[in-house]
Write an enzyme that holds these catalytic residues in place. Structure first.
Site, PDB file in Angstrom:
ATOM      1  N   ASN A   1      45.245  43.777  33.307  1.00 49.35           N
ATOM      2  CA  ASN A   1      44.738  42.868  32.621  1.00 49.35           C
ATOM      3  C   ASN A   1      43.255  43.286  32.200  1.00 49.35           C
ATOM      4  OD1 ASN A   1      43.230  40.396  31.909  1.00 49.35           O
ATOM      5  ND2 ASN A   1      43.243  39.439  33.802  1.00 49.35           N
ATOM      6  N   TRP A   2      43.298  43.452  30.828  1.00 48.22           N
ATOM      7  CA  TRP A   2      42.292  44.094  30.149  1.00 48.22           C
ATOM      8  C   TRP A   2      41.005  43.003  29.822  1.00 48.22           C
ATOM      9  CZ3 TRP A   2      44.765  47.582  25.786  1.00 48.22           C
ATOM     10  CH2 TRP A   2      45.344  48.677  26.327  1.00 48.22           C
ATOM     11  N   LYS A   3      41.238  41.959  30.365  1.00 47.07           N
ATOM     12  CA  LYS A   3      40.472  40.579  29.814  1.00 47.07           C
ATOM     13  C   LYS A   3      39.840  40.765  28.677  1.00 47.07           C
ATOM     14  CE  LYS A   3      39.763  40.702  34.914  1.00 47.07           C
ATOM     15  NZ  LYS A   3      39.114  40.205  36.120  1.00 47.07           N
TER      16      LYS A   3
ATOM     17  N   GLY B   1      36.367  41.598  40.586  1.00 46.68           N
ATOM     18  CA  GLY B   1      35.466  42.240  39.921  1.00 46.68           C
ATOM     19  C   GLY B   1      34.244  42.453  40.871  1.00 46.68           C
TER      20      GLY B   1
ATOM     21  N   GLY C   1      42.261  44.632  37.185  1.00 52.54           N
ATOM     22  CA  GLY C   1      41.412  44.278  36.172  1.00 52.54           C
ATOM     23  C   GLY C   1      40.577  45.405  35.667  1.00 52.54           C
ATOM     24  N   GLY C   2      39.610  45.617  36.406  1.00 48.68           N
ATOM     25  CA  GLY C   2      38.429  46.775  35.577  1.00 48.68           C
ATOM     26  C   GLY C   2      39.203  48.004  35.604  1.00 48.68           C
TER      27      GLY C   2
ATOM     28  N   GLU D   1      39.565  33.272  36.571  1.00 48.50           N
ATOM     29  CA  GLU D   1      38.261  33.113  35.762  1.00 48.50           C
ATOM     30  C   GLU D   1      38.484  32.149  34.797  1.00 48.50           C
ATOM     31  OE1 GLU D   1      38.465  37.094  34.216  1.00 48.50           O
ATOM     32  OE2 GLU D   1      37.731  37.682  36.303  1.00 48.50           O
TER      33      GLU D   1
ATOM     34  N   SER E   1      39.897  43.793  42.551  1.00 51.88           N
ATOM     35  CA  SER E   1      39.474  45.070  42.871  1.00 51.88           C
ATOM     36  C   SER E   1      40.268  46.060  43.302  1.00 51.88           C
ATOM     37  CB  SER E   1      38.201  44.893  43.887  1.00 51.88           C
ATOM     38  OG  SER E   1      37.246  44.352  43.269  1.00 51.88           O
TER      39      SER E   1
ATOM     40  N   HIS F   1      44.691  32.203  35.788  1.00 56.84           N
ATOM     41  CA  HIS F   1      43.627  33.295  36.296  1.00 56.84           C
ATOM     42  C   HIS F   1      42.592  32.402  36.734  1.00 56.84           C
ATOM     43  CE1 HIS F   1      40.980  36.445  36.541  1.00 56.84           C
ATOM     44  NE2 HIS F   1      41.927  37.243  36.435  1.00 56.84           N
TER      45      HIS F   1
ATOM     46  N   GLU G   1      45.225  36.481  44.299  1.00 53.95           N
ATOM     47  CA  GLU G   1      43.802  37.010  43.956  1.00 53.95           C
ATOM     48  C   GLU G   1      42.757  36.266  44.514  1.00 53.95           C
ATOM     49  OE1 GLU G   1      44.320  39.425  40.230  1.00 53.95           O
ATOM     50  OE2 GLU G   1      43.838  37.546  39.438  1.00 53.95           O
TER      51      GLU G   1
HETATM   52  P1  PGA Z   1      39.546  43.304  39.065  1.00 49.82           P
HETATM   53  O1  PGA Z   1      40.358  42.111  38.567  1.00 49.82           O
HETATM   54  O2  PGA Z   1      40.694  44.251  39.479  1.00 49.82           O
HETATM   55  O3  PGA Z   1      38.441  43.781  38.213  1.00 49.82           O
HETATM   56  O4  PGA Z   1      38.862  42.635  40.193  1.00 49.82           O
HETATM   57  C1  PGA Z   1      41.518  41.698  38.930  1.00 49.82           C
HETATM   58  C2  PGA Z   1      42.082  40.476  37.999  1.00 49.82           C
HETATM   59  O5  PGA Z   1      41.289  39.645  37.775  1.00 49.82           O
HETATM   60  O6  PGA Z   1      43.064  40.263  37.836  1.00 49.82           O
END
Ligand code: PGA
Length: 263
Positions: A9-11, A172, A233-234, A95, A212, A93, A166
């Site tokens: 997930n590149w957000k 993050g 994510g990151g 967020e 993470s 998600h 998650e």
């Molecule tokens: P993260 O994000 O790996 O940066 O913690 C995971 C996600 O939001 O799916």
């Protein structure tokens, strides 16, 4: 046999001019694997990433869709639109639950729209830190699933959604759940699906861990047979990290295929 999936997930990162190169570099670095790989760039990069990945064995997904099929919703994107660019979509998600106040009911509507449009979803669930500290993590996840999955049919073939556990406090932050905790939650998720009458999904649907995940931590999660991969994510923006994560997942995918061959 459940597939092993690594989803990136590149957000809100990359641009239309940079996304194709990153996608190609990830494809090169993760070649020759049984792992199902899916990249989720921002909407405006979907076409570039799709073109970059053509014939490479990776799939493309969107990070969100609107809960209506079409109409007067300025700035929104429907499942039908995405269908020409992507095969997967993320729904629920944390967020978006936090920043766009997406409720379980909205998440459920999105999931049904995604199914209608022929997209495979990753449904995200997970508790806040306060819920974990209060011993209510399992209750929260069960309620999220019940809220989102009413009216979703069981299916015999394929998996038109995966579930990603998650924990919000792990996203993050550099903190992760333990493999054992994530596996226990995967058990809760499967039991809840069965209670909702979704027996085939309870048994055959993939459950991923997210929060993470890096090439250093992925092993702990993949060591758990209850987990089928990761939503990253990151680290999914870093080619070396994706190479390490997919390599570790490839060992598990090969072991599963071997076990299947023997049984
Ligand atoms: P993260 O994000 O790996 O940066 O913690 C995971 C996600 O939001 O799916």
């Amino acid at each position: 046999m459940r597939p092993v999936i690594v989803a990136g997930n590149w957000k809100m990162n990359t641009t239309p001019s940079s996304a194709g190169d990153l996608a190609r570099a990830i494809a090169d670095a993760t070649d020759g694997t049984d792992v199902q790989r899916v990249l989720f760039p921002p909407y405006v990069c979907l076409a570039q990433v799709r073109d970059a990945l053509r014939g490479r064995g990776l799939e493309v997904g969107a990070q969100n869709l609107h809960e209506e099929a079409g109409g007067a919703y300025t700035g929104e994107i429907s499942g039908q639109m995405l269908r020409e660019l992507a095969t997967w979509v993320i729904v629920g998600h944390s967020e978006r639950r936090r920043d766009q106040a997406e409720t379980d009911e909205i998440v459920g509507r999105k999931l049904r729209r995604a199914c209608e449009a022929g997209l495979t979803s990753i449904l995200c669930v997970g508790e806040l830190l306060e819920a974990r500290q209060a011993g209510k993590a399992e209750q929260v996840v069960e309620a999220q699933l019940r809220g989102a999955l009413s009216g979703v049919a069981d299916r015999a073939e394929g998996h038109d959604f995966a579930i990603a556990y998650e924990p919000v406090w792990a996203i993050g932050t550099g903190e992760t759940a333990t493999g054992a905790d994530a596996a226990r939650m995967a058990g809760v998720i499967r039991a809840t699906l069965a209670r909702l009458g979704l027996d085939r999904r309870a048994d055959g649907g993939p459950v991923l861990y997210g929060g993470s995940v890096t090439s250093a931590s992925i092993g702990e999660f993949l060591a758990e047979p209850a987990l089928d991969g990761a939503l990253v994510g990151g680290a999914s923006l870093k080619v070396d990290e994706m190479a390490g994560i997919v390599a570790a997942a490839g060992l598990v995918a090969a072991a599963r295929r071997g076990a299947e061959g023997l049984s």
